[in-house]
Design a protein around this motif. Structure first.
Motif, mmCIF file in Angstrom:
data_model
loop_
_atom_site.group_PDB
_atom_site.id
_atom_site.type_symbol
_atom_site.label_atom_id
_atom_site.label_comp_id
_atom_site.label_asym_id
_atom_site.label_seq_id
_atom_site.Cartn_x
_atom_site.Cartn_y
_atom_site.Cartn_z
ATOM 1 N N GLN A 21 0.854 -1.189 0.000
ATOM 2 C CA GLN A 21 0.000 0.000 0.000
ATOM 3 C C GLN A 21 0.889 1.239 0.000
ATOM 4 N N TYR A 36 -9.326 4.879 -0.648
ATOM 5 C CA TYR A 36 -9.614 3.460 -0.382
ATOM 6 C C TYR A 36 -9.253 2.586 -1.576
ATOM 7 N N GLN A 37 -9.304 3.155 -2.772
ATOM 8 C CA GLN A 37 -8.959 2.387 -3.969
ATOM 9 C C GLN A 37 -7.521 1.883 -3.908
ATOM 10 N N GLU A 38 -6.643 2.671 -3.293
ATOM 11 C CA GLU A 38 -5.236 2.302 -3.187
ATOM 12 C C GLU A 38 -4.952 1.450 -1.951
ATOM 13 N N TYR A 40 -7.056 -1.149 -0.810
ATOM 14 C CA TYR A 40 -7.436 -2.545 -1.046
ATOM 15 C C TYR A 40 -6.645 -3.127 -2.207
ATOM 16 N N VAL A 45 -6.509 -7.858 -0.193
ATOM 17 C CA VAL A 45 -7.789 -8.494 -0.529
ATOM 18 C C VAL A 45 -7.657 -10.009 -0.480
ATOM 19 N N ASP A 102 -19.178 -3.344 -5.194
ATOM 20 C CA ASP A 102 -18.124 -2.820 -4.337
ATOM 21 C C ASP A 102 -17.357 -1.749 -5.098
ATOM 22 N N SER A 104 -14.213 -1.417 -4.827
ATOM 23 C CA SER A 104 -12.922 -2.017 -5.149
ATOM 24 C C SER A 104 -13.113 -3.136 -6.160
ATOM 25 N N GLU A 106 -10.928 -5.224 -7.029
ATOM 26 C CA GLU A 106 -10.290 -6.418 -6.458
ATOM 27 C C GLU A 106 -11.284 -7.198 -5.600
ATOM 28 N N HIS A 126 -18.993 -3.158 -10.351
ATOM 29 C CA HIS A 126 -18.033 -2.259 -9.712
ATOM 30 C C HIS A 126 -18.633 -0.856 -9.772
ATOM 31 N N ASP A 128 -19.066 3.163 -7.573
ATOM 32 C CA ASP A 128 -18.841 4.120 -6.493
ATOM 33 C C ASP A 128 -20.206 4.536 -5.955
ATOM 34 N N HIS A 152 -15.322 4.661 5.125
ATOM 35 C CA HIS A 152 -14.318 5.062 4.137
ATOM 36 C C HIS A 152 -14.629 6.443 3.557
#
Length: 282
Positions: A21, A36-38, A40, A45, A102, A104, A106, A126, A128, A152
């Motif tokens: 991270q 938060y994208q960075e 997970y 995960v 989600d 994320s 991932e 996926h 937002d 988040h």
């Protein structure tokens, strides 16, 4: 011994492979919703289910969410924070029509794989939350936002917008079920998790590394020695309940560790059940 150049190259490769991270030089200054994208990354995960322990969690929470939805006659459920798919799978097995979302990519991938291993096919997307209805169409009987995911969102404008999107995606008599850590207890008394209800993996530690009124930075340490972090906003119970009502939900009931009556600082987690229409107690 590797040279500085070689060490840098290895670190860059790990980052690209999703093993590390990046919180910059001062991690406690990272207080942005989009980060938060960075957080997970693939490596985190991939280990998330070690933290949850599906079997232990299923036993600890029992039929709580299933019972709450069935008592209200709900059938279509939008899981807006599906994570690795635990609740989506439980609801699908219980006969609900579930759509799993989600922020994320991932997590969405992992959720689909977890369901497939259990002989189930998830309807995934996926998206937002702040633009939920742009990507997710139709109206749902219920929305669940679980796993402390709502924290988040660091800006109040983001929280209000997400709740408004949830509200709009629900049918006229829909219900939103949203959970969070009991940040009141952590801020006022200190952290003391029982690890009984949510994060049940007994080989993983999850504890706050930094706490103030606008940041809860949690450290997750796994058996292999790997360490990951999440930066979250510490939502207070009264604030969250009021926000739901201001957005338009008519009634909000809050449970502490799945109990209707509880001491303010006792539960690890709070579950808010917000109805669009006022329902009289029987």
């Amino acid at each position: 011994m590797a040279s500085n150049q070689e060490t840098t190259a290895i670190a860059e490769k790990e980052s690209k492979d999703g093993a590390t991270q990046d919180f910059g030089d001062n991690p406690i200054e990272v207080r942005e919703t989009d980060h938060y994208q960075e957080e997970y990354v693939h490596g985190f995960v991939d280990k998330w289910d070690e933290l949850i322990d599906w079997d232990a969690r299923a036993q600890s929470e029992g039929q709580f969410f299933i019972d709450m939805l069935k008592a209200r006659g709900k059938k279509t459920v939008l899981d807006v924070a599906c994570g690795t798919g635990f609740h989506s799978v439980q609801l699908l097995k219980a006969g609900f029509d579930v759509t799993s979302v989600d922020g994320s990519a991932e997590m969405v991938t992992k959720a689909f794989e977890n369901a497939r291993k259990r002989g189930l096919v998830l309807k995934t997307a996926h998206a937002d939350w702040r633009w939920l209805n742009r990507d997710i169409h139709g109206k749902f009987d219920a929305i669940i936002c679980l796993g402390n995911s709502f924290t988040h969102l660091f800006k109040e404008s983001d929280r209000r917008r997400a709740l408004a999107e949830f509200y709009a995606a629900l049918k006229h008599d829909g219900v939103l079920i949203l959970d969070q850590r009991n940040y009141d207890a952590i801020l006022d008394v200190g952290f003391d998790s029982k690890h009984k209800y949510y994060y049940c993996g007994d080989q993983v530690t999850a504890e706050p590394e930094h706490m103030d009124n606008s940041l809860a930075r949690f450290r997750y340490t796994f058996p292999d020695g790997s360490v990951y972090h999440l930066n979250m906003f510490p939502l207070r119970r009264a604030y969250m309940r009021n926000l739901m009502k201001e957005v338009g939900f008519q009634k909000v009931n809050t449970y502490g560790d799945f109990q209707e009556t509880f001491d303010d600082h006792d539960p690890d987690f709070l579950v808010h059940i917000a109805d669009k229409t006022y329902i009289e107690e029987k």
